[in-house]
Design an enzyme around this catalytic site. Structure first.
Site, PDB file in Angstrom:
ATOM      1  N   SER A 195       0.832  -1.199   0.000  1.00  0.00           N
ATOM      2  CA  SER A 195       0.000   0.000   0.000  1.00  0.00           C
ATOM      3  C   SER A 195       0.864   1.244   0.000  1.00  0.00           C
ATOM      4  O   SER A 195       1.979   1.249   0.549  1.00  0.00           O
ATOM      5  CB  SER A 195      -0.853  -0.033   1.277  1.00  0.00           C
TER       6      SER A 195
ATOM      7  N   TYR B  55      -1.461  -1.034  10.774  1.00  0.00           N
ATOM      8  CA  TYR B  55      -1.788  -1.603   9.460  1.00  0.00           C
ATOM      9  C   TYR B  55      -0.634  -1.356   8.480  1.00  0.00           C
ATOM     10  O   TYR B  55      -0.122  -2.283   7.845  1.00  0.00           O
ATOM     11  CB  TYR B  55      -3.097  -0.996   8.919  1.00  0.00           C
TER      12      TYR B  55
ATOM     13  N   LYS C 222       2.314  -3.928   6.562  1.00  0.00           N
ATOM     14  CA  LYS C 222       2.697  -3.972   5.140  1.00  0.00           C
ATOM     15  C   LYS C 222       4.209  -3.763   4.997  1.00  0.00           C
ATOM     16  O   LYS C 222       4.875  -4.437   4.214  1.00  0.00           O
ATOM     17  CB  LYS C 222       1.951  -2.884   4.347  1.00  0.00           C
TER      18      LYS C 222
HETATM   19  P1  NAD Z   1     -10.888  -7.193   1.496  1.00  0.00           P
HETATM   20  O1  NAD Z   1     -11.086  -7.154   2.968  1.00  0.00           O
HETATM   21  O2  NAD Z   1     -12.064  -7.001   0.628  1.00  0.00           O
HETATM   22  O3  NAD Z   1     -10.163  -8.558   1.076  1.00  0.00           O
HETATM   23  C1  NAD Z   1      -9.259  -9.226   1.928  1.00  0.00           C
HETATM   24  C2  NAD Z   1      -9.706 -10.671   2.015  1.00  0.00           C
HETATM   25  O4  NAD Z   1      -8.808 -11.383   2.851  1.00  0.00           O
HETATM   26  C3  NAD Z   1     -11.106 -10.827   2.620  1.00  0.00           C
HETATM   27  O5  NAD Z   1     -11.906 -11.589   1.738  1.00  0.00           O
HETATM   28  C4  NAD Z   1     -10.856 -11.555   3.927  1.00  0.00           C
HETATM   29  O6  NAD Z   1     -11.933 -12.431   4.250  1.00  0.00           O
HETATM   30  C5  NAD Z   1      -9.555 -12.291   3.651  1.00  0.00           C
HETATM   31  N1  NAD Z   1      -8.736 -12.605   4.820  1.00  0.00           N
HETATM   32  C6  NAD Z   1      -8.316 -11.773   5.808  1.00  0.00           C
HETATM   33  N2  NAD Z   1      -7.558 -12.439   6.691  1.00  0.00           N
HETATM   34  C7  NAD Z   1      -7.472 -13.712   6.260  1.00  0.00           C
HETATM   35  C8  NAD Z   1      -6.831 -14.882   6.751  1.00  0.00           C
HETATM   36  N3  NAD Z   1      -6.110 -14.875   7.888  1.00  0.00           N
HETATM   37  N4  NAD Z   1      -6.961 -16.051   6.056  1.00  0.00           N
HETATM   38  C9  NAD Z   1      -7.692 -16.079   4.918  1.00  0.00           C
HETATM   39  N5  NAD Z   1      -8.327 -15.010   4.408  1.00  0.00           N
HETATM   40  C10 NAD Z   1      -8.215 -13.843   5.082  1.00  0.00           C
HETATM   41  O7  NAD Z   1      -9.763  -6.099   1.173  1.00  0.00           O
HETATM   42  P2  NAD Z   1      -9.287  -5.524  -0.239  1.00  0.00           P
HETATM   43  O8  NAD Z   1      -9.675  -4.092  -0.306  1.00  0.00           O
HETATM   44  O9  NAD Z   1      -9.648  -6.429  -1.345  1.00  0.00           O
HETATM   45  O10 NAD Z   1      -7.717  -5.552  -0.009  1.00  0.00           O
HETATM   46  C11 NAD Z   1      -6.931  -6.655  -0.414  1.00  0.00           C
HETATM   47  C12 NAD Z   1      -5.495  -6.423   0.005  1.00  0.00           C
HETATM   48  O11 NAD Z   1      -5.039  -5.173  -0.536  1.00  0.00           O
HETATM   49  C13 NAD Z   1      -5.331  -6.305   1.518  1.00  0.00           C
HETATM   50  O12 NAD Z   1      -4.117  -6.938   1.891  1.00  0.00           O
HETATM   51  C14 NAD Z   1      -5.239  -4.813   1.755  1.00  0.00           C
HETATM   52  O13 NAD Z   1      -4.495  -4.509   2.893  1.00  0.00           O
HETATM   53  C15 NAD Z   1      -4.522  -4.358   0.489  1.00  0.00           C
HETATM   54  N6  NAD Z   1      -4.802  -2.949   0.152  1.00  0.00           N
HETATM   55  C16 NAD Z   1      -6.091  -2.521   0.033  1.00  0.00           C
HETATM   56  C17 NAD Z   1      -6.343  -1.183  -0.246  1.00  0.00           C
HETATM   57  C18 NAD Z   1      -7.769  -0.675  -0.357  1.00  0.00           C
HETATM   58  O14 NAD Z   1      -7.963   0.544  -0.295  1.00  0.00           O
HETATM   59  N7  NAD Z   1      -8.775  -1.516  -0.553  1.00  0.00           N
HETATM   60  C19 NAD Z   1      -5.288  -0.287  -0.418  1.00  0.00           C
HETATM   61  C20 NAD Z   1      -3.982  -0.757  -0.298  1.00  0.00           C
HETATM   62  C21 NAD Z   1      -3.749  -2.113  -0.007  1.00  0.00           C
END
Ligand code: NAD
Ligand code: UDP
Length: 338
Positions: A126, A150, A154
């Site tokens: 991120s 958080y 990362k």
């Molecule tokens: P999201 O919460 O929709 O998806 C994450 C998924 O991981 C969920 O389906 C959740 O059920 C699953 N999960 C969490 N912990 C788990 C575990 N221990 N075992 C198995 N599954 C698990 O989030 P997203 O927005 O799709 O983000 C995906 C990734 O991108 C994340 O790592 C997030 O930190 C990163 N990210 C997101 C953003 C954003 O703004 N959405 C920005 C930068 C980085």
């Protein structure tokens, strides 16, 4: 030969769009997710879009023996690792939960990959890893310095993955630093499903437009920006998904660790975004300016040259298209996947 990719967190927001992009490019996708922040219902939506359902295994990534089993059951050659918790505010209140889940999941996955001799990995990082003392545009060499658990999770994972690639040149690792993903699949079948009141700007505005929430609170209009509100680099989630495919294809013919920003390179202010949504939904968004949110950086946008030069990837969708698709998803699915 068919390529099998393990997508961790593949029923989540970005993971589901990336699964679609991978499947449309001919990859066989195996999703592992514990559904802590997503729904199984997304699988039939993915099938509606791509014509086939991905393999789905409900499991927690920290359960290493199950992950090892998945590698022995399917001829997986690469992993795209999204699974993690992502709410900044919650991470401040419950840091151990975040370190345990995000670091624990990654270490468990890495153990299983090493045992199964799979060494190609794309990781969801991120822009929050960048130091607030840097000035936009942020390029990949900018100083790092996350300010919450958080972001630290990362940052630590990036360090661990870089060390692994340094110690063993079999590994091929991509660290993708996302800016602000918004929007939804143009079909309106998959999108973001925030639970409770959204923390992020666009899901919040959409719920105001849908009259689920009364008004938007704008966190500060006294920043040193042209209209006084903060500037962010919003990127369409479908462009982001294509970025993962480009990174994976690069890594299949490379080794070492590589880092790429995934953004548009353009910043938009909170007020510009509000105006764009008003245009799309055809009505005013009730709003009130309140005090600044602690920790907000005034201006964040990406330098996107590295991804363009190395991956031949660039974001294509306009801010208008992001708002149109996000609104379309919101209207078609007022209660998410319920
Ligand atoms: P999201 O919460 O929709 O998806 C994450 C998924 O991981 C969920 O389906 C959740 O059920 C699953 N999960 C969490 N912990 C788990 C575990 N221990 N075992 C198995 N599954 C698990 O989030 P997203 O927005 O799709 O983000 C995906 C990734 O991108 C994340 O790592 C997030 O930190 C990163 N990210 C997101 C953003 C954003 O703004 N959405 C920005 C930068 C980085
Ligand atoms: N923001 C806002 N009201 C909200 C949510 C966010 O004014 O209800 C502002 C926030 O202060 C920031 C911008 O919108 O300037 C983007 O916030 P978001 O949380 O979506 O992304 P991040 O700040 O994590 O990049």
């Amino acid at each position: 030969m068919e390529k099998f990719t393990l997508v961790t967190g593949g029923t989540g927001y970005i993971g589901s769009h990336t699964s679609v992009a991978l499947m449309e490019a001919g990859y066989q996708v195996v999703i592992v997710d514990n559904l802590v922040n997503s729904s199984k219902k997304i699988l039939s939506r993915i099938e509606q879009i791509t014509g086939s359902a991905p393999v789905f295994i409900e499991a927690d990534l920290r359960d290493t023996s199950t992950i090892i089993e998945i590698f022995s059951d399917y001829p997986i050659t690469s992993v795209v690792h999204f699974a993690g918790l992502k709410a900044v505010g919650e991470s401040v209140e419950e840091p151990v939960k975040y370190y345990d889940n995000n670091l624990g999941s990654t270490l468990s996955l890495l153990d299983a990959m090493a045992l199964s001799e799979v060494s190609t990995l794309v990781f969801s990082s991120s822009a929050t890893v960048y130091s607030s003392s840097e000035i936009a545009p942020f390029d990949e060499a900018a100083e790092l310095g996350p300010t919450n658990p958080y972001g630290m999770s990362k940052y630590f994972i990036e360090q661990i993955l870089s060390d692994i690639a340094l110690g063993d040149d079999e590994w091929s690792i991509g660290l993708l630093r996302y800016f602000n993903p918004i929007g939804a699949h143009p079909t309106g079948l998959i999108g973001e499903m925030p639970t409770g009141i959204p923390n992020n700007l666009v899901p919040y505005i959409m719920q105001v437009a849908f009259e689920k929430l009364e008004k938007l609170f704008i966190f500060g209009d006294d920043y040193e920006t042209p209209d006084g509100t903060c500037i962010r680099d919003y990127i369409h989630v479908v462009d982001l998904a294509r970025g993962h495919l480009a990174a994976l294809q690069f890594l299949e013919d490379a080794n070492g660790s590589h880092v790429w920003n995934l953004g548009t390179g353009k910043g938009s202010s909170v007020l510009e975004l509000v105006k764009m949504v008003e245009e799309v939904v055809g009505k005013p968004i009730p709003r009130e300016v309140v005090g600044r949110r602690s920790g907000d950086i005034p201006v964040v946008f990406a330098d996107v040259e590295k991804a363009l030069n190395e991956l031949s990837w660039r974001a294509e969708n306009t801010l208008m298209q992001m708002c149109v698709d996000h609104w379309n998803w919101q209207r078609q699915n007022p209660d998410g996947y319920q």
